[in-house]
Design a protein around this motif. Structure first.
Motif, PDB file in Angstrom:
ATOM      1  N   ALA A  37       0.845  -1.202   0.000  1.00  0.00           N
ATOM      2  CA  ALA A  37       0.000   0.000   0.000  1.00  0.00           C
ATOM      3  C   ALA A  37       0.879   1.249   0.000  1.00  0.00           C
ATOM      4  CB  ALA A  37      -0.910  -0.014   1.212  1.00  0.00           C
ATOM      5  N   THR A  38       1.976   1.170   0.761  1.00  0.00           N
ATOM      6  CA  THR A  38       2.904   2.312   0.828  1.00  0.00           C
ATOM      7  C   THR A  38       3.497   2.604  -0.551  1.00  0.00           C
ATOM      8  OG1 THR A  38       3.445   1.628   3.062  1.00  0.00           O
ATOM      9  CG2 THR A  38       4.956   3.155   2.016  1.00  0.00           C
ATOM     10  N   VAL A  39       4.051   1.543  -1.150  1.00  0.00           N
ATOM     11  CA  VAL A  39       4.704   1.704  -2.453  1.00  0.00           C
ATOM     12  C   VAL A  39       3.687   2.191  -3.489  1.00  0.00           C
ATOM     13  CG1 VAL A  39       5.832   0.417  -4.315  1.00  0.00           C
ATOM     14  CG2 VAL A  39       6.502   0.047  -1.956  1.00  0.00           C
ATOM     15  N   LYS A  40       2.506   1.545  -3.468  1.00  0.00           N
ATOM     16  CA  LYS A  40       1.487   1.880  -4.464  1.00  0.00           C
ATOM     17  C   LYS A  40       1.050   3.336  -4.304  1.00  0.00           C
ATOM     18  CE  LYS A  40      -1.942   0.359  -7.313  1.00  0.00           C
ATOM     19  NZ  LYS A  40      -2.145   1.595  -8.025  1.00  0.00           N
ATOM     20  N   ASN A  41       0.859   3.730  -3.068  1.00  0.00           N
ATOM     21  CA  ASN A  41       0.464   5.111  -2.785  1.00  0.00           C
ATOM     22  C   ASN A  41       1.519   6.080  -3.290  1.00  0.00           C
ATOM     23  OD1 ASN A  41      -1.959   5.687  -1.779  1.00  0.00           O
ATOM     24  ND2 ASN A  41      -1.447   5.346   0.366  1.00  0.00           N
ATOM     25  N   GLN A  49       2.360  13.752  -9.432  1.00  0.00           N
ATOM     26  CA  GLN A  49       3.356  14.832  -9.420  1.00  0.00           C
ATOM     27  C   GLN A  49       3.941  15.069 -10.814  1.00  0.00           C
ATOM     28  OE1 GLN A  49       6.047  13.815  -6.129  1.00  0.00           O
ATOM     29  NE2 GLN A  49       4.183  13.209  -5.024  1.00  0.00           N
ATOM     30  N   HIS A  50       4.130  13.945 -11.518  1.00  0.00           N
ATOM     31  CA  HIS A  50       4.585  14.040 -12.920  1.00  0.00           C
ATOM     32  C   HIS A  50       3.612  14.900 -13.711  1.00  0.00           C
ATOM     33  CE1 HIS A  50       7.874  11.740 -14.796  1.00  0.00           C
ATOM     34  NE2 HIS A  50       8.013  11.256 -13.543  1.00  0.00           N
ATOM     35  N   GLY A  51       2.331  14.560 -13.526  1.00  0.00           N
ATOM     36  CA  GLY A  51       1.283  15.290 -14.256  1.00  0.00           C
ATOM     37  C   GLY A  51       1.300  16.775 -13.885  1.00  0.00           C
ATOM     38  N   ILE A  52       1.531  17.028 -12.587  1.00  0.00           N
ATOM     39  CA  ILE A  52       1.538  18.431 -12.137  1.00  0.00           C
ATOM     40  C   ILE A  52       2.694  19.194 -12.790  1.00  0.00           C
ATOM     41  CG2 ILE A  52       1.929  19.895 -10.120  1.00  0.00           C
ATOM     42  CD1 ILE A  52       0.328  17.804  -8.498  1.00  0.00           C
ATOM     43  N   ILE A  53       3.876  18.583 -12.810  1.00  0.00           N
ATOM     44  CA  ILE A  53       5.059  19.209 -13.431  1.00  0.00           C
ATOM     45  C   ILE A  53       4.773  19.525 -14.894  1.00  0.00           C
ATOM     46  CG2 ILE A  53       7.410  18.685 -14.228  1.00  0.00           C
ATOM     47  CD1 ILE A  53       7.510  19.417 -11.391  1.00  0.00           C
ATOM     48  N   PRO A 215      23.529   8.701 -12.685  1.00  0.00           N
ATOM     49  CA  PRO A 215      23.305   7.251 -12.557  1.00  0.00           C
ATOM     50  C   PRO A 215      22.357   6.900 -11.391  1.00  0.00           C
ATOM     51  CG  PRO A 215      25.437   7.839 -11.665  1.00  0.00           C
ATOM     52  CD  PRO A 215      24.832   9.109 -12.165  1.00  0.00           C
ATOM     53  N   LEU A 216      22.170   7.809 -10.488  1.00  0.00           N
ATOM     54  CA  LEU A 216      21.342   7.472  -9.328  1.00  0.00           C
ATOM     55  C   LEU A 216      19.881   7.279  -9.747  1.00  0.00           C
ATOM     56  CD1 LEU A 216      22.760  10.008  -6.759  1.00  0.00           C
ATOM     57  CD2 LEU A 216      23.106   7.534  -6.782  1.00  0.00           C
ATOM     58  N   PRO A 217      19.258   6.266  -9.233  1.00  0.00           N
ATOM     59  CA  PRO A 217      17.844   6.072  -9.597  1.00  0.00           C
ATOM     60  C   PRO A 217      16.996   7.098  -8.857  1.00  0.00           C
ATOM     61  CG  PRO A 217      18.551   4.409  -8.031  1.00  0.00           C
ATOM     62  CD  PRO A 217      19.725   5.288  -8.262  1.00  0.00           C
ATOM     63  N   LEU A 218      16.639   8.089  -9.556  1.00  0.00           N
ATOM     64  CA  LEU A 218      15.810   9.112  -8.930  1.00  0.00           C
ATOM     65  C   LEU A 218      14.376   8.898  -9.372  1.00  0.00           C
ATOM     66  CD1 LEU A 218      18.162  12.120  -9.541  1.00  0.00           C
ATOM     67  CD2 LEU A 218      17.648  11.084  -7.345  1.00  0.00           C
ATOM     68  N   PRO A 219      13.522   8.513  -8.455  1.00  0.00           N
ATOM     69  CA  PRO A 219      12.146   8.237  -8.861  1.00  0.00           C
ATOM     70  C   PRO A 219      11.419   9.510  -9.294  1.00  0.00           C
ATOM     71  CG  PRO A 219      12.362   8.081  -6.474  1.00  0.00           C
ATOM     72  CD  PRO A 219      13.716   8.335  -6.998  1.00  0.00           C
ATOM     73  N   ALA A 220      11.733  10.652  -8.624  1.00  0.00           N
ATOM     74  CA  ALA A 220      11.027  11.877  -8.958  1.00  0.00           C
ATOM     75  C   ALA A 220      11.820  12.674 -10.002  1.00  0.00           C
ATOM     76  CB  ALA A 220      10.824  12.683  -7.682  1.00  0.00           C
ATOM     77  N   ARG A 221      11.629  12.332 -11.233  1.00  0.00           N
ATOM     78  CA  ARG A 221      12.372  13.029 -12.305  1.00  0.00           C
ATOM     79  C   ARG A 221      11.469  13.232 -13.511  1.00  0.00           C
ATOM     80  NH1 ARG A 221      17.463   9.708 -13.529  1.00  0.00           N
ATOM     81  NH2 ARG A 221      17.349  10.577 -15.622  1.00  0.00           N
ATOM     82  N   ASP A 240       6.690  13.888  -3.061  1.00  0.00           N
ATOM     83  CA  ASP A 240       5.751  13.770  -1.932  1.00  0.00           C
ATOM     84  C   ASP A 240       5.363  12.297  -1.835  1.00  0.00           C
ATOM     85  OD1 ASP A 240       3.959  14.273   0.044  1.00  0.00           O
ATOM     86  OD2 ASP A 240       2.310  14.667  -1.353  1.00  0.00           O
ATOM     87  N   LYS A 241       5.539  11.709  -0.658  1.00  0.00           N
ATOM     88  CA  LYS A 241       5.256  10.264  -0.511  1.00  0.00           C
ATOM     89  C   LYS A 241       4.129  10.067   0.503  1.00  0.00           C
ATOM     90  CE  LYS A 241       9.846   8.584  -1.628  1.00  0.00           C
ATOM     91  NZ  LYS A 241      11.026   7.913  -1.124  1.00  0.00           N
ATOM     92  N   PRO A 242       2.916  10.089   0.057  1.00  0.00           N
ATOM     93  CA  PRO A 242       1.805   9.899   1.004  1.00  0.00           C
ATOM     94  C   PRO A 242       1.803   8.496   1.604  1.00  0.00           C
ATOM     95  CG  PRO A 242       0.988   9.984  -1.255  1.00  0.00           C
ATOM     96  CD  PRO A 242       2.430  10.314  -1.321  1.00  0.00           C
ATOM     97  N   GLY A 243       2.267   7.515   0.780  1.00  0.00           N
ATOM     98  CA  GLY A 243       2.328   6.118   1.282  1.00  0.00           C
ATOM     99  C   GLY A 243       3.270   6.045   2.464  1.00  0.00           C
ATOM    100  N   SER A 244       4.441   6.649   2.292  1.00  0.00           N
ATOM    101  CA  SER A 244       5.423   6.606   3.377  1.00  0.00           C
ATOM    102  C   SER A 244       4.911   7.365   4.581  1.00  0.00           C
ATOM    103  CB  SER A 244       6.742   7.216   2.907  1.00  0.00           C
ATOM    104  OG  SER A 244       7.162   6.545   1.751  1.00  0.00           O
TER     105      SER A 244
END
Ligand SMILES: Nc1nc2c(ncn2[C@@H]2O[C@@H]3COP(=O)(O)O[C@H]4[C@@H](O)[C@H](n5cnc6c(=O)[nH]c(N)nc65)O[C@@H]4COP(=O)(O)O[C@H]3[C@H]2O)c(=O)[nH]1
Length: 719
Positions: A37-41, A49-53, A215-221, A240-244
């Motif tokens: 649920a955390t990951v999915k959230n 956030q992608h859409g917002i950017i 090279p760093l895996p940046l999820p928010a890009r 922003d991580k609501p799941g976390s």
């Protein structure tokens, strides 16, 4: 409480492990669900956030387009551009300066239709970078690609001087062909200011440009692309991580719940352990008492030997294999147990029974069974190795063992045993039949005299059946008054006078003719009919007595009748009701009556004598023949058995015996009668020996009552 290893391992296997497994599975499932649920959230939020950017960039581009367009259509600008020389201060103030100050455009150019830069405004410090050529190059390309029918208004990302930037190009004026129009060009770098504005617009934190090759895996890009779709830079932000967030909030709660559940489970397992332990010990106690109950149900309490139920069970089992291995069933009956019980008391009787069991057990093997059926009856299930021979040997061993004296309360007692044997498969293969046949053999053993062993034989069965038939016929005969009483005279010593009569029962069977009393009296004794029979004979005898008051009337009394409850009272009552004189009645008893229970016998005899009856000891000489014995019993007469009388003819020994019996009898004040006198020589010998009375065929057989009168009136016996 003692914990067995098997209980412990059973508890661990059946309760603890499954419970722990369920707990672990539940925790794993809960953790997995939570983390999923955390990951999915987080992922869903990232997409948003992608859409917002994306939307923010589009909106920013649109604003830039609108900012430029208001100037590109401005009449004063068009007029100024139509002038021969450009009023630069006005341009700086109203175009470059305006776009820069108001909208933060950093580079502003106006490109003439002739492709010359007519106006240039570059934020201080940027002119030296030589962006103009690159910007103009892009603008020219867009102008060349633009459709001819409408003014050019385009905003897109480009890479400028190695940095991403937003480039806006608009054709100036209302010319329908932008390719021949002047172009207003402005650039806004995606710099800190831009990102600040973007952050405020999108509410995303930590927006920054990173190198695309990071090279760093940046999820928010978010990859910034030019019109051709080529990357011009990469935007990254602090996602922003609501799941976390949710996990941070729920996680501790879940952890606390898990700890509480674990503690509850531990407490429950402990309670379960304790109650299982209690249950297990209760079950153990239960099964122990069940085993005890089982033992009691199948064993004799006194001796601990198998009881009837267990013996029957074992016999059934043995008989199943009887075709391969023969089985002998021995029924044992102690011969003088009642004597011991009466003389020494019940406690002594119990010790005797226990001692008998102890003597029997060593005589058989482990596979055999010694059981007690009750009272003084024992049983042995024996598996003989060599058929009848070893059975006979066992019987002999048993007889020898039980013939040895028993020490009871400091006294020696002798009992002895009678044994009946049935052998499977030859005699029977069925339990009940085996019991029945062993019982028949036991009856036979007792019948033959005590201390005997009898193997079952078919003829015994026949005789039993015959006896049963005879018993029922006898009952009928008694009910239908088909029996008769005959009378045999008792003579004085020279045979000249009838002194008395002996009542003898007669049965003329409709089919068999005359049935001797020796055949049916024992049957009547076995079935108990003898009591009724004896009383009927007495009643008949009383009538004869009343008719011949000068004669004594002798009546036989069976031991069974003698010991029946209320015997004295009943026969006194019969004599009274028949209005006879009890002093005229002589009761003939046998030695056996005296032997069985001397104390009781004496009480009964005393009672009879007190009621006026006289007592004669019948068949004297056939039993223990102890004259010494007689001194204890107040009898009036002894009747010497006819076997002695008959042996008078054969030798002197008999004469001597009779003489001494007569002498002793007289010494005790008794009348001595001789039975079965058949010859005159016997009569003379008996007269010489001093006998008082004679009885026998020499004088008369037993005759029916209607002939008594003629007997008495005949000249021979009238005296
Ligand atoms: N060989 C021979 N026998 C002689 C002679 N004189 C008499 N007897 C027989 O000897 C038996 C005498 O009777 P017991 O000893 O009391 O022996 C009696 C008695 O013990 C019993 N019995 C007969 N009637 C009764 C009865 O009413 N009640 C009871 N309890 N027993 C009875 O049956 C037994 C046999 O009776 P019975 O067959 O009538 O046999 C009678 C009689 O017929 C003789 O000279 N030679």
């Amino acid at each position: 409480m003692k914990i067995t290893n098997s209980f412990r391992s059973h508890f661990i296997r059946e309760i603890l492990l499954p419970l722990v497994a369920v707990l672990v599975i539940t925790f794993i499932a809960a953790s997995a669900t939570l983390s999923w649920a955390t990951v999915k959230n987080n992922q869903d939020a990232l997409k948003v956030q992608h859409g917002i950017i994306h939307a923010s960039l589009l909106q920013s581009a649109e604003e830039m387009r609108q900012q430029q367009q208001s100037l590109a259509q401005w009449r004063l600008l068009i007029e100024h551009l139509q002038a021969a020389s450009l009023d630069v201060p006005w341009m700086d103030e109203n175009i470059g300066g305006w776009l820069s100050q108001m909208f933060n455009h950093q580079l502003v150019y106006i490109l003439s239709a002739g492709q010359q830069i007519r106006y240039r405004w570059e934020r201080p410090g940027m002119a030296a970078n030589g962006y103009a050529d690159e910007v103009v190059e892009n603008a020219r390309r867009w102008q060349a690609d633009a459709p001819a029918i409408q003014p050019l208004q385009r905003v897109a990302l480009i890479r400028l001087g190695g940095r991403p930037a937003m480039l806006a190009v608009s054709s100036i004026g209302a010319s329908s062909d932008p390719r021949n129009a002047d172009l207003l060009i402005s650039v806004r770098f995606i710099d800190a200011d831009y990102l600040q504005a973007l952050s405020e617009r999108s509410h995303l934190q930590g927006l920054r440009i990173i190198e695309d090759g990071n090279p760093l895996p940046l999820p928010a890009r978010y990859t910034l692309r030019n019109l051709q779709g080529q990357a011009v830079g990469v935007l990254s932000w602090q996602p922003d991580k609501p799941g976390s967030r949710m996990l941070r909030f729920i996680g501790p709660v879940v952890l606390v719940v898990v700890i509480i559940i674990t503690i509850i489970c531990i407490v429950m397992i402990r309670r379960l352990w304790l109650s299982s332990l209690r249950l297990s010990s209760t079950l153990l106690q239960l099964s122990a008492s069940e085993a005890q109950a089982q033992h009691i149900a199948f064993h004799d309490v006194l001796t601990g030997l198998p009881n009837r139920a267990l013996v029957e069970n074992r016999l059934n089992h043995s008989l199943l294999a009887a075709q391969k291995q023969s089985v002998a069933l021995l029924l044992l009956d102690l011969d003088r147990f009642k004597n011991v019980n009466d003389t020494f008391g019940h406690h002594a009787g119990d010790s005797l029974i226990v001692e008998v069991a102890n003597r029997l057990l060593p005589l058989v093997n482990n596979v055999d069974t010694v059981g007690r059926l009750g009272g003084d009856e024992f049983v042995i299930i024996y598996h003989p190795e060599k058929s009848a021979r070893s059975v006979a040997l066992l019987c002999q061993n048993i007889i020898d063992a039980l013939n040895r004296p028993f020490m009871l309360l400091g006294n020696e007692a002798w009992v002895g045993v009678s044994i009946g044997v049935a052998i499977a498969p030859q005699d029977a293969v069925d339990r009940q039949e085996m019991m029945r046949k062993a019982d028949i053999a036991l009856y036979e053993a007792k019948h033959q005299g005590r201390g005997q062993c009898c193997l079952f034989a078919a003829r015994m069965d026949e005789s039993i059946k015959t006896r049963q038939l005879m018993a029922s016929e006898l009952r009928q005969a008694l009910q239908q008054e088909k029996l008769q009483v005959y009378y045999q005279p008792l003579m004085n010593i020279d045979g000249s006078r009838v002194m008395g009569l002996e009542a003898l029962l007669r049965w003329h069977h409709p089919g068999k003719g005359f049935v001797p009393p020796a055949e049916f009296i024992p049957i009547a004794e076995e079935t108990g009919q003898i009591v009724q029979l004896g009383e009927w004979v007495l009643r008949e005898a009383c009538r004869v007595a009343r008719q011949w008051p000068q004669l004594s009337i002798a009546v036989n009394v069976s031991p069974i009748q003698f010991r029946s409850a209320g015997f004295v009272e009943r026969i006194s009552e019969i004599v009274r009701s028949e209005q006879a004189d009890s002093q005229q009645i002589e009761l003939e008893i046998t030695e056996g009556v005296l032997m069985d229970d001397t104390q009781e016998a004496k009480v009964i005899i005393d009672g009879l004598r007190a009621a006026g009856f006289r007592i004669a000891l019948d068949d004297f000489g056939t039993g223990y023949s102890s004259l010494n014995y007689l001194s204890h019993f107040p009898v009036d007469k002894i009747k010497i058995d006819r076997s002695f009388i008959q042996s008078l003819d054969s030798g002197e020994n008999a004469t001597a015996i009779i003489e001494s019996v007569v002498k002793l009898g007289h010494a005790m004040g008794l009348t001595v009668t001789a039975e079965g006198v058949e010859t005159s020589s016997q009569m003379s010998a008996l007269a010489e020996a001093g006998c008082n009375q004679l009885q026998g065929y020499l004088f008369s057989e037993a005759i029916p009552p209607d002939r008594i009168a003629s007997l008495l009136s005949s000249g021979d016996y009238s005296g």
